[in-house]
Write a protein that holds these residues in place. Structure first.
Motif, PDB file in Angstrom:
ATOM      1  N   LEU B 202       0.817  -1.206   0.000  1.00  0.00           N
ATOM      2  CA  LEU B 202       0.000   0.000   0.000  1.00  0.00           C
ATOM      3  C   LEU B 202       0.854   1.262   0.000  1.00  0.00           C
ATOM      4  O   LEU B 202       0.431   2.289  -0.496  1.00  0.00           O
ATOM      5  CB  LEU B 202      -0.922  -0.003   1.224  1.00  0.00           C
ATOM      6  CG  LEU B 202      -1.985  -1.093   1.199  1.00  0.00           C
ATOM      7  CD1 LEU B 202      -2.705  -1.168   2.519  1.00  0.00           C
ATOM      8  CD2 LEU B 202      -2.981  -0.826   0.094  1.00  0.00           C
ATOM      9  N   GLU B 330      -5.684   9.533   0.210  1.00  0.00           N
ATOM     10  CA  GLU B 330      -6.221   8.226  -0.169  1.00  0.00           C
ATOM     11  C   GLU B 330      -7.036   7.599   0.963  1.00  0.00           C
ATOM     12  O   GLU B 330      -8.070   6.981   0.722  1.00  0.00           O
ATOM     13  CB  GLU B 330      -5.081   7.284  -0.551  1.00  0.00           C
ATOM     14  CG  GLU B 330      -4.573   7.529  -1.956  1.00  0.00           C
ATOM     15  CD  GLU B 330      -3.316   6.745  -2.234  1.00  0.00           C
ATOM     16  OE1 GLU B 330      -2.934   6.665  -3.406  1.00  0.00           O
ATOM     17  OE2 GLU B 330      -2.705   6.223  -1.289  1.00  0.00           O
ATOM     18  N   VAL B 334     -10.438   6.829  -0.723  1.00  0.00           N
ATOM     19  CA  VAL B 334     -10.551   5.477  -1.285  1.00  0.00           C
ATOM     20  C   VAL B 334     -11.231   4.557  -0.272  1.00  0.00           C
ATOM     21  O   VAL B 334     -10.761   4.435   0.859  1.00  0.00           O
ATOM     22  CB  VAL B 334      -9.161   4.923  -1.647  1.00  0.00           C
ATOM     23  CG1 VAL B 334      -9.290   3.529  -2.239  1.00  0.00           C
ATOM     24  CG2 VAL B 334      -8.467   5.842  -2.628  1.00  0.00           C
ATOM     25  N   GLN B 339      -8.910  -1.430  -2.358  1.00  0.00           N
ATOM     26  CA  GLN B 339      -7.502  -1.255  -2.005  1.00  0.00           C
ATOM     27  C   GLN B 339      -6.557  -1.432  -3.181  1.00  0.00           C
ATOM     28  O   GLN B 339      -5.492  -0.844  -3.215  1.00  0.00           O
ATOM     29  CB  GLN B 339      -7.133  -2.214  -0.871  1.00  0.00           C
ATOM     30  CG  GLN B 339      -7.430  -1.617   0.497  1.00  0.00           C
ATOM     31  CD  GLN B 339      -6.870  -2.442   1.610  1.00  0.00           C
ATOM     32  OE1 GLN B 339      -6.776  -3.651   1.504  1.00  0.00           O
ATOM     33  NE2 GLN B 339      -6.499  -1.811   2.700  1.00  0.00           N
ATOM     34  N   MET B 342      -5.528   1.713  -4.726  1.00  0.00           N
ATOM     35  CA  MET B 342      -4.494   2.375  -3.948  1.00  0.00           C
ATOM     36  C   MET B 342      -3.114   1.813  -4.287  1.00  0.00           C
ATOM     37  O   MET B 342      -2.141   2.560  -4.452  1.00  0.00           O
ATOM     38  CB  MET B 342      -4.792   2.122  -2.475  1.00  0.00           C
ATOM     39  CG  MET B 342      -4.528   3.284  -1.589  1.00  0.00           C
ATOM     40  SD  MET B 342      -5.581   3.101  -0.169  1.00  0.00           S
ATOM     41  CE  MET B 342      -4.520   3.725   1.080  1.00  0.00           C
ATOM     42  N   ASN B 346      -0.187   4.041  -5.853  1.00  0.00           N
ATOM     43  CA  ASN B 346       1.030   4.283  -5.074  1.00  0.00           C
ATOM     44  C   ASN B 346       2.279   3.768  -5.756  1.00  0.00           C
ATOM     45  O   ASN B 346       3.328   4.412  -5.693  1.00  0.00           O
ATOM     46  CB  ASN B 346       0.894   3.669  -3.679  1.00  0.00           C
ATOM     47  CG  ASN B 346       0.026   4.531  -2.791  1.00  0.00           C
ATOM     48  OD1 ASN B 346      -0.272   5.663  -3.135  1.00  0.00           O
ATOM     49  ND2 ASN B 346      -0.383   3.980  -1.671  1.00  0.00           N
TER      50      ASN B 346
END
Lengths: 165, 370
Positions: B202, B330, B334, B339, B342, B346
């Motif tokens: 993440l 985020e 989000v 996820q 994300m 990222n």
């Protein structure tokens, strides 16, 4: 924590703190005095821990031991004859009288203050309430933002002062 | 409830007095942690010497026991037997305290490292800041050693230590804040429990910054300017020998273990993993991170002082700030079910930022061009 362990820890911390504080003013060698000051900061953090203020204790170590003391040590690096310390000047009697008066005022203040004990149990989790107070909606959002602006302007000011023309 | 709490309750049911059932489990826990840390550090020392041997196309220590596994013990005995030399003009008291002051914070950090959900000394609700605060103590200890030695090379190393650690603490803390926001807690156990997906997926940029920053904090290659032997002999421990030197040496590997464990906890989902028991998963991950640290040492040349500072202030700090802001946005926008969005954003962001910043600051030639 049982009562006896608590008392022993507290008096140990308090004794070390007083000894370290005395060391700061008695020790000739400025570097050793600075180390003594660091020991004092650490014992104060320990006393905060005993008072269930864990966040405050950690921040005390992070800011005072990790940052302020570094500042002091860098200042010592720029000092000549750090090991001899500074000899007493001509005004030592005046300084002594002022120091004694200051001790008197502080002692009088401590003795004559009624300290209240809180009966509410300590918080299990300290970080979230603190964060809510600092950044929450009725809280100290504005003051913490202003503090940030103040720090930024201090940094800019320092850069402006030392910049070569 | 940790294992120590259970031990405490068990002693309470046996009818032990107050002070005993409180202090006996605590002391037991401390002894177990110290023993475990020292054992693992010895294994690390052996692993580093063997692996460095492989990297440098030589054998490495292989005489003492199978594959040279007893070499660290032989080294320890040799160091213990050496004469302890204190320079005539040294500040004797500080010279004596400094090696202890280096080693103690290393052990203190392990109080909040969760080897398993229950195998943790104390689950502080400020665990993550505790690690940052305590590990900043060892910088002071290094400076104590440097000052007390009364040696110009040591002093230069001490100055470098302060400059380096003050600069690299900022990006490290910034990337830790990102993790704390995502886990919405500072407690190490809760941070691990929040990682259904490891945070390295993440927050790849945060993980990279934390890894590089912690390399600098533990003075490992390529950031080991404190002990650059071609410039300042052995740096802050030039004037140390015998057991005092051994404490510095152990402390160095102890810090490497600490940061490997912290990276495992913060970014690699700690003890979590399928099939194997949790403690084993934790140790495997720590071992992998340590091997990566070693690989960096074997591969990369040492940075110069100006390059080191430029890298901290103009490369890592802006990137960690951008990373922090992006992660905060985020987390607000989000939803938890998306996820993977994300992760994609990222990784893309990390690649773009690294490319952009490496274009802006080239480290080519003899000097840094900014």
């Amino acid at each position: 924590m049982p009562e006896i362990t608590y008392s022993i820890t507290f008096y140990l911390m308090a004794a070390i703190a007083v000894a370290a504080a005395l060391g700061v003013i008695i020790l000739r060698d400025v570097f050793r005095a600075a180390l003594s000051l660091i020991l004092l900061f650490m014992t104060v953090a320990g006393i905060y821990l005993l008072l269930h203020a864990d966040f405050l204790a950690i921040v005390q170590i992070l800011i005072y031991v990790g940052a302020i003391s570094v500042l002091i040590i860098v200042a010592i690096m720029l000092t000549r004859d750090a090991r001899q310390g500074q000899p007493l000047g001509k005004i030592k009697w005046v300084a002594g009288i002022v120091a004694l008066a200051l001790i008197g005022v502080i002692a009088w203040g401590v003795i004559n203050t009624a300290f209240y004990l809180s009966s509410t149990p300590p918080l299990e989790e300290t970080v979230k309430p603190l964060g809510n107070l600092l950044f929450g909606n009725p809280g100290y959002m504005l003051t913490s933002e202003i503090a940030a602006v103040l720090l930024l302007s201090a940094i800019l000011g320092a850069i402006a002062v030392i910049r070569e023309k | 409830m940790t294992l120590l709490d259970e031990f405490q309750l068990f002693l309470k049911t046996l009818g032990w007095p107050d002070w005993a059932y409180y202090s006996v489990p605590a002391l037991t826990g401390i002894v177990i942690i110290v023993a475990a840390v020292l054992t693992i550090v010895i294994v690390f020392i052996w692993w580093e010497r063997r692996l460095l041997g492989r990297f440098q196309i030589r054998l490495g220590p292989n005489r003492c026991g199978p594959e040279g596994i007893f070499q660290p013990i032989a080294t320890a005995v040799k160091i213990l037997l050496k004469e302890d030399i204190v320079p005539a003009k040294a500040d004797k008291v500080v010279h004596f305290i400094a090696p202890i002051a280096v080693f103690v914070p290393v052990l203190m950090v392990f109080a909040v490292i969760p080897f398993d959900k229950a195998a943790i000394l104390v689950d502080l609700n400020v665990g993550a800041i505790y690690i940052i605060a305590i590990s900043s103590l060892s910088m002071l200890a290094i400076f104590m050693a440097a000052w007390a030695s009364c040696n110009k090379y040591s002093l230069i190393a001490g100055l470098r230590a302060i400059a380096q650690m003050v600069s690299y603490e900022l990006p490290v803390v910034m990337s830790l804040v990102g993790v704390a926001m995502m886990a919405s807690s500072l407690s190490m156990v809760k941070i691990v429990e929040a990682q259904t997906l490891p945070f390295i997926l993440l927050q790849p940029l945060g993980c990279l910054i934390f890894f590089l920053g912690s390399l600098a904090e533990m003075n490992r290659c390529p950031f080991d300017l404190l002990e650059a032997d071609s410039e300042i002999v052995a740096g802050y421990h030039t004037e140390y020998s015998g057991m005092k030197f051994a404490l510095f040496y152990l402390g160095e590997y102890g810090v490497a273990f600490v940061y490997a464990a912290v990276i495992t906890t913060l970014f690699l989902s700690g003890w979590q993993g399928p099939f194997l028991p949790p403690v084993l998963w934790f140790l495997i991950k720590v071992f992998l991170v340590f091997t990566l640290i070693l690989w960096m040492r074997a591969t990369l040349p040492r940075l110069r002082v100006d390059q080191l500072m430029t890298f901290a202030w103009k490369f890592m700090l802006p990137m960690s700030l951008i990373n922090l802001i992006v992660v905060a946005i985020e987390i607000l926008l989000v939803p938890a079910s998306l996820q993977w969005v994300m992760i994609v954003i990222n990784f893309g962001l990390a690649a773009v930022l690294i490319l952009l910043f490496s274009r802006m600051f080239t480290f080519g030639g003899g000097r840094v061009e900014v």
